[in-house]
Enzyme design. Structure first.
Site, mmCIF file in Angstrom:
data_model
loop_
_atom_site.group_PDB
_atom_site.id
_atom_site.type_symbol
_atom_site.label_atom_id
_atom_site.label_comp_id
_atom_site.label_asym_id
_atom_site.label_seq_id
_atom_site.Cartn_x
_atom_site.Cartn_y
_atom_site.Cartn_z
ATOM 1 C CE LYS A 126 61.661 -9.696 32.265
ATOM 2 N NZ LYS A 126 62.967 -10.383 31.492
ATOM 3 C CB SER A 149 66.047 -7.944 32.283
ATOM 4 O OG SER A 149 65.494 -8.906 31.525
ATOM 5 C CB SER A 153 66.876 -12.029 31.023
ATOM 6 O OG SER A 153 67.390 -11.077 30.380
#
Length: 521
Positions: A76, A171, A195
């Site tokens: 990420k 996210s 997330s």
């Protein structure tokens, strides 16, 4: 080969069935083929191919570094990566290249993992859809699956399929899409209030949030320091345990990590669940919970009960009161982005104050600015006692709720992960940020209490979309939690996504390149 689990592909590498370079090339091709998903912000092709070449040499010399040697993985884009741009999907950090690796990234590289690239997210990980970053939204691969499209035809949907794609959740949506689209065998996400687990549930993969302090946060660009945890995304529970065993342990750069050495997480095959006590939080049966999720939640509880486990209703009365702490810490963390030392800086040179204001106005999106505004409101001197201090007290109450439940003999909690299946992007963007945050109701309290939790896919909905359920464990009992999750995973036999048209295209290319074709077996 790309559809295999991490452990099986590791065995294939050791046996010479495939080389790291071949594996890397296949993943790179799929990254390009699935570019429309927008899963990656940066593709580190040269870096990955060089790492694959070095891995290949080690295998030839019989000096493999471990189970991750030669395994393609994604990270990420809020984890620092030395020499590779790290943006947090924000104008504020666009062009920022860190001088060091996050500890979790370094541990993966030390094991020989191949870094395929940096994945897309909501700006600064503030969101639950992976739709609010400057690089555009991430598309859920299930939007293009055979299962979903066939259901849509049966239900006589006539809308343009290409414009009615689904969100991944957030996210960490880019990391989930990367794993689901077979461009990597595992990925790192971050988890501050769900997330990692939220998109895992929406996309039918395993999303693990470890105990706070088990895995180093060093190099993870912070959102809420007291709740942030590096998350792990894989296609099965065993693979999540493998990665966790490598990442867990003390880090001198992170004072919150545990001091004791951590043994590898090798999960036993649980055959008897009759000694388990499963807790079902009554507060999680909310009016907003979809009937399908509620039905599957009940079926899962019945499954444990039918196999001899004790299933009881429990209470977590303070589970919904953690939002004040989140915005307050986020506001404090965002203060470092001022346009002086790194990141974006506006051209306004009227005064230092004007430059600060303009930089932050232009550098942050509306969601981030909104959280900064509300967080700073709670931290104002006249509001500090009424909001922030009270929120800290409520945090202790939330943690005590879990302590009381586990002290009563409960081993693991079983809850929904999300309120519903993934929704179309066109519907999601109609909601305001507060409404979207309601998805965190089942996941946020876990971060507030620092507990481990994992989302495991259970079944497809009537629309042909994944629905996941969450298991919550005692602090630092991650292995027990994953052992129960593995048993559940084996019982439900969640189906593999069918992206056959995409896979057929890839197979023809690999054959032309004289490489073995993609297999989903």
């Amino acid at each position: 080969m790309l559809g295999r689990t991490l452990r099986k592909v590791s065995v294939a590498l050791k046996q010479g069935q495939v080389t790291p370079t071949e594996l890397c090339q296949r993943c790179l091709f799929l990254i390009k083929t699935t570019k429309f998903l927008n899963a990656y912000i940066t593709v580190s092709e040269e870096v990955a191919l060089k790492q694959a070449e070095e891995s290949e040499k080690r295998y030839k010399e019989g000096h493999s570094l471990g189970d991750l040697d030669g395994i393609p993985m994604a990270v990420k884009d809020n984890f620092s990566t030395s020499g590779i741009e790290t943006t947090c999907a924000s104008n504020m950090l666009k062009g920022y290249i860190p001088p060091y690796n996050a500890m979790v990234v370094q541990k993966l590289l030390d094991q020989g993992a191949l870094l395929m690239g940096k994945t897309n997210l909501d700006e600064f990980a503030m969101g639950s859809g992976s739709t609010d970053g400057i690089f555009g939204p991430v598309k859920n691969p299930w939007s293009y699956s055979k299962q979903y499209r066939e259901k849509r035809k049966q239900n006589s949907h006539s809308e343009n399929e290409d414009s009615n794609w689904l969100i991944t959740g957030g996210s960490s949506g880019g990391s989930v899409a990367a794993v689901l689209a077979f461009t990597g065998f595992a990925a790192l996400g971050s988890d501050t209030g769900g997330s990692t687990r939220n998109p895992a549930a929406h996309c039918g993969v395993v999303g693990l949030k470890p105990s706070y302090g088990l895995v180093s946060r060093h190099g993870l660009i912070p959102l809420v320091n007291s709740m942030d945890v590096p998350g792990i995304l894989t296609r099965c529970v065993d693979d999540a345990a493998t990665v966790l065993g490598i990442l867990a342990g003390h880090d001198p750069e992170d004072s919150t990590t545990i001091q004791d050495p951590v043994k590898p997480f090798i999960l036993p095959s649980l055959t008897d669940v009759s000694k388990l006590c499963i807790g079902i939080p009554k507060e999680y049966l909310t009016p907003e919970l979809s009937s399908e999720v509620q039905s599957l939640w009940s079926k899962a509880a019945n499954l444990f009960e039918s196999e001899g486990a004790k299933v009881i209703e429990i209470s977590l009365p303070h589970t919904s009161y953690s939002i004040v702490l989140c915005t307050s810490e986020a506001a404090s963390n965002m203060a470092r982005f001022d346009g002086l030392e790194y990141g974006y800086r506006c051209d306004n040179d009227v005064s230092t104050e004007a430059m600060y204001a303009a930089t932050r106005r232009e550098g942050f999106n509306d969601v981030v600015r909104g959280r900064i505004l509300s967080g700073n409101f709670f931290l104002l001197k006249e509001h500090y006692e009424n909001y922030f201090v009270k929120a800290q007290k409520v945090r202790r109450l939330i943690a005590n709720d879990f302590v009381n439940v586990f002290n009563s003999g409960v081993d693991v909690l079983l809850t929904p992960t999300t309120l519903s299946e993934a929704v179309p992007y066109t519907e999601f963007i109609k909601e305001d940020n507060r409404t979207r945050s309601a998805q965190d109701i089942f996941t946020q309290a876990v971060n507030t209490a620092g507990l481990p939790a994992v989302s495991v896919p259970m079944a497809l909905s009537s629309q042909g979309l994944p629905i996941g359920l969450q298991f919550i464990g005692r602090a630092f009992c991650d292995q027990q939690l994953l052992t129960v999750a593995k048993w559940f995973e084996k019982q439900v036999q969640f189906p593999v996504i069918q992206l056959q048209e995409l896979m057929d295209d890839c197979s023809s290319v690999f054959e032309n390149e004289k490489l073995a074709s993609v297999s989903l077996k």
